[in-house]
Design a protein around this motif. Structure first.
Motif, PDB file in Angstrom:
ATOM      1  N   ALA A 172      34.860  -3.096   5.052  1.00 44.12           N
ATOM      2  CA  ALA A 172      34.426  -2.149   4.024  1.00 44.12           C
ATOM      3  C   ALA A 172      33.963  -2.848   2.755  1.00 44.12           C
ATOM      4  O   ALA A 172      33.449  -2.204   1.841  1.00 44.12           O
ATOM      5  CB  ALA A 172      35.576  -1.180   3.708  1.00 44.12           C
ATOM      6  N   GLY A 173      34.148  -4.179   2.694  1.00 42.80           N
ATOM      7  CA  GLY A 173      33.716  -4.925   1.529  1.00 42.80           C
ATOM      8  C   GLY A 173      34.641  -4.774   0.336  1.00 42.80           C
ATOM      9  O   GLY A 173      34.253  -5.026  -0.801  1.00 42.80           O
ATOM     10  N   LEU A 174      35.865  -4.359   0.583  1.00 45.04           N
ATOM     11  CA  LEU A 174      36.813  -4.146  -0.524  1.00 45.04           C
ATOM     12  C   LEU A 174      37.550  -5.424  -0.910  1.00 45.04           C
ATOM     13  O   LEU A 174      38.021  -5.563  -2.023  1.00 45.04           O
ATOM     14  CB  LEU A 174      37.830  -3.061  -0.140  1.00 45.04           C
ATOM     15  N   ASP A 179      33.532   2.754  20.506  1.00 44.96           N
ATOM     16  CA  ASP A 179      34.256   1.714  19.767  1.00 44.96           C
ATOM     17  C   ASP A 179      33.575   1.450  18.423  1.00 44.96           C
ATOM     18  O   ASP A 179      34.240   1.346  17.394  1.00 44.96           O
ATOM     19  CB  ASP A 179      34.299   0.407  20.580  1.00 44.96           C
ATOM     20  N   ALA A 180      32.256   1.361  18.472  1.00 43.01           N
ATOM     21  CA  ALA A 180      31.493   1.118  17.241  1.00 43.01           C
ATOM     22  C   ALA A 180      31.672   2.289  16.277  1.00 43.01           C
ATOM     23  O   ALA A 180      31.854   2.106  15.078  1.00 43.01           O
ATOM     24  CB  ALA A 180      30.017   0.933  17.577  1.00 43.01           C
ATOM     25  N   GLU A 181      31.653   3.456  16.856  1.00 42.64           N
ATOM     26  CA  GLU A 181      31.782   4.675  16.047  1.00 42.64           C
ATOM     27  C   GLU A 181      33.191   4.756  15.435  1.00 42.64           C
ATOM     28  O   GLU A 181      33.362   5.163  14.288  1.00 42.64           O
ATOM     29  CB  GLU A 181      31.511   5.862  16.965  1.00 42.64           C
ATOM     30  N   LYS A 182      34.180   4.337  16.203  1.00 42.26           N
ATOM     31  CA  LYS A 182      35.571   4.348  15.746  1.00 42.26           C
ATOM     32  C   LYS A 182      35.742   3.381  14.565  1.00 42.26           C
ATOM     33  O   LYS A 182      36.393   3.697  13.576  1.00 42.26           O
ATOM     34  CB  LYS A 182      36.488   3.918  16.906  1.00 42.26           C
ATOM     35  N   HIS A 183      35.121   2.215  14.696  1.00 43.28           N
ATOM     36  CA  HIS A 183      35.184   1.214  13.635  1.00 43.28           C
ATOM     37  C   HIS A 183      34.521   1.761  12.363  1.00 43.28           C
ATOM     38  O   HIS A 183      35.050   1.609  11.253  1.00 43.28           O
ATOM     39  CB  HIS A 183      34.482  -0.067  14.096  1.00 43.28           C
ATOM     40  N   ARG A 184      33.394   2.414  12.557  1.00 44.72           N
ATOM     41  CA  ARG A 184      32.651   2.993  11.444  1.00 44.72           C
ATOM     42  C   ARG A 184      33.486   4.072  10.747  1.00 44.72           C
ATOM     43  O   ARG A 184      33.574   4.112   9.528  1.00 44.72           O
ATOM     44  CB  ARG A 184      31.351   3.603  11.995  1.00 44.72           C
ATOM     45  N   TYR A 205      22.659   9.554  13.723  1.00 46.99           N
ATOM     46  CA  TYR A 205      22.062  10.576  14.590  1.00 46.99           C
ATOM     47  C   TYR A 205      23.158  11.453  15.206  1.00 46.99           C
ATOM     48  O   TYR A 205      23.069  12.685  15.188  1.00 46.99           O
ATOM     49  CB  TYR A 205      21.242   9.871  15.683  1.00 46.99           C
ATOM     50  N   ALA A 206      24.231  10.810  15.703  1.00 45.24           N
ATOM     51  CA  ALA A 206      25.321  11.556  16.345  1.00 45.24           C
ATOM     52  C   ALA A 206      26.054  12.443  15.331  1.00 45.24           C
ATOM     53  O   ALA A 206      26.437  13.568  15.643  1.00 45.24           O
ATOM     54  CB  ALA A 206      26.303  10.587  16.990  1.00 45.24           C
ATOM     55  N   GLU A 207      26.232  11.927  14.126  1.00 45.18           N
ATOM     56  CA  GLU A 207      26.902  12.717  13.076  1.00 45.18           C
ATOM     57  C   GLU A 207      26.073  13.937  12.700  1.00 45.18           C
ATOM     58  O   GLU A 207      26.609  15.027  12.484  1.00 45.18           O
ATOM     59  CB  GLU A 207      27.144  11.861  11.827  1.00 45.18           C
ATOM     60  N   ALA A 208      24.745  13.752  12.629  1.00 52.55           N
ATOM     61  CA  ALA A 208      23.862  14.857  12.279  1.00 52.55           C
ATOM     62  C   ALA A 208      23.933  15.949  13.353  1.00 52.55           C
ATOM     63  O   ALA A 208      24.056  17.134  13.041  1.00 52.55           O
ATOM     64  CB  ALA A 208      22.429  14.353  12.118  1.00 52.55           C
ATOM     65  N   PHE A 226      34.920   4.259   6.823  1.00 53.26           N
ATOM     66  CA  PHE A 226      34.761   5.419   5.934  1.00 53.26           C
ATOM     67  C   PHE A 226      36.122   5.894   5.415  1.00 53.26           C
ATOM     68  O   PHE A 226      36.255   6.218   4.236  1.00 53.26           O
ATOM     69  CB  PHE A 226      34.032   6.563   6.639  1.00 53.26           C
ATOM     70  N   ALA A 227      37.116   5.917   6.295  1.00 52.82           N
ATOM     71  CA  ALA A 227      38.459   6.358   5.892  1.00 52.82           C
ATOM     72  C   ALA A 227      39.034   5.397   4.852  1.00 52.82           C
ATOM     73  O   ALA A 227      39.658   5.830   3.876  1.00 52.82           O
ATOM     74  CB  ALA A 227      39.364   6.429   7.116  1.00 52.82           C
ATOM     75  N   THR A 228      38.797   4.091   5.055  1.00 51.37           N
ATOM     76  CA  THR A 228      39.297   3.081   4.121  1.00 51.37           C
ATOM     77  C   THR A 228      38.642   3.244   2.755  1.00 51.37           C
ATOM     78  O   THR A 228      39.297   3.174   1.716  1.00 51.37           O
ATOM     79  CB  THR A 228      39.025   1.663   4.672  1.00 51.37           C
ATOM     80  N   LEU A 229      37.321   3.461   2.760  1.00 49.41           N
ATOM     81  CA  LEU A 229      36.595   3.633   1.503  1.00 49.41           C
ATOM     82  C   LEU A 229      37.049   4.898   0.774  1.00 49.41           C
ATOM     83  O   LEU A 229      37.148   4.922  -0.446  1.00 49.41           O
ATOM     84  CB  LEU A 229      35.077   3.681   1.761  1.00 49.41           C
TER      85      LEU A 229
END
Ligand code: ZN
Length: 179
Positions: free
Chosen positions: A176-178, A103-108, A77-80, A112-115
């Motif tokens: 990230a599941g990598l 903090d949650a957003e930073k982790h997210r 929602y915030a990104e949109a 994304f950056a890692t992926l």
């Protein structure tokens, strides 16, 4: 949290936002398009600018500009809201006291950056691996390599070692599941 969300919503013209992703054709007071959520040849996706909403008469998907970005671009929602604000040069004002959220957003964002890094890593591995490249060429997938960013995963710990060199933590790689 974004504190000026109402200002952003008031500025939103649904056709501006959807027009970034799909081709809209004017039909009377409304607009039509081929639905981006299901495969079709004749347009059954309708956009109503007055109401600020869309509806597909083929698959039933409906919503507003924010819903579209969430569904089509997998945005939060915030990104949109931030995306829309950028469209109208509105500065996003956030409520600083809500630190748990940021903090949650930073982790997210970190995930994304890692992926994104991993995608690039796999993609760069492909040209160095002749058998994999030949296999894709044999299946006539040469064009798909660039379009979809197809890559190659080297066996062993190469991903992990490269990630460490690039400065990505085990915590992020795990999230990230990598690994
Ligand atoms: Zn549809």
């Amino acid at each position: 949290m974004i504190s000026n969300s109402e200002e952003i919503k008031d500025a939103t013209q649904i056709t501006d936002i959807l027009g970034d992703f799909i081709t809209l054709k004017k039909k009377g007071v409304n607009y039509t398009a081929c639905c981006p959520f299901h495969t079709e040849k004749t347009p059954s996706f309708m956009v109503n600018p007055a109401k600020g909403s869309y509806k597909c008469f083929g698959c039933g998907k409906s919503g507003d500009a924010i819903e579209f970005l969430k569904e089509h671009e997998a945005m939060s929602y915030a990104e949109a809201l931030t995306y829309i604000a950028g469209h109208y040069n509105i500065t996003v004002q956030s409520n600083e006291s809500d630190t748990r959220y940021s903090d949650a957003e930073k982790h997210r964002d970190g995930i994304f950056a890692t992926l994104k890094w991993a995608q690039d890593y796999f993609f760069k591995n492909l040209p160095k691996n002749a058998p994999a490249l030949e296999y894709l060429q044999k299946r006539e997938l040469d064009k798909a390599i660039g379009i979809f960013g197809i890559g190659y995963s080297i066996s062993g710990n190469d991903l992990l070692n490269s990630a460490h060199t690039a400065g990505y933590s085990d915590n992020l790689l795990l999230s990230a599941g990598l690994i």
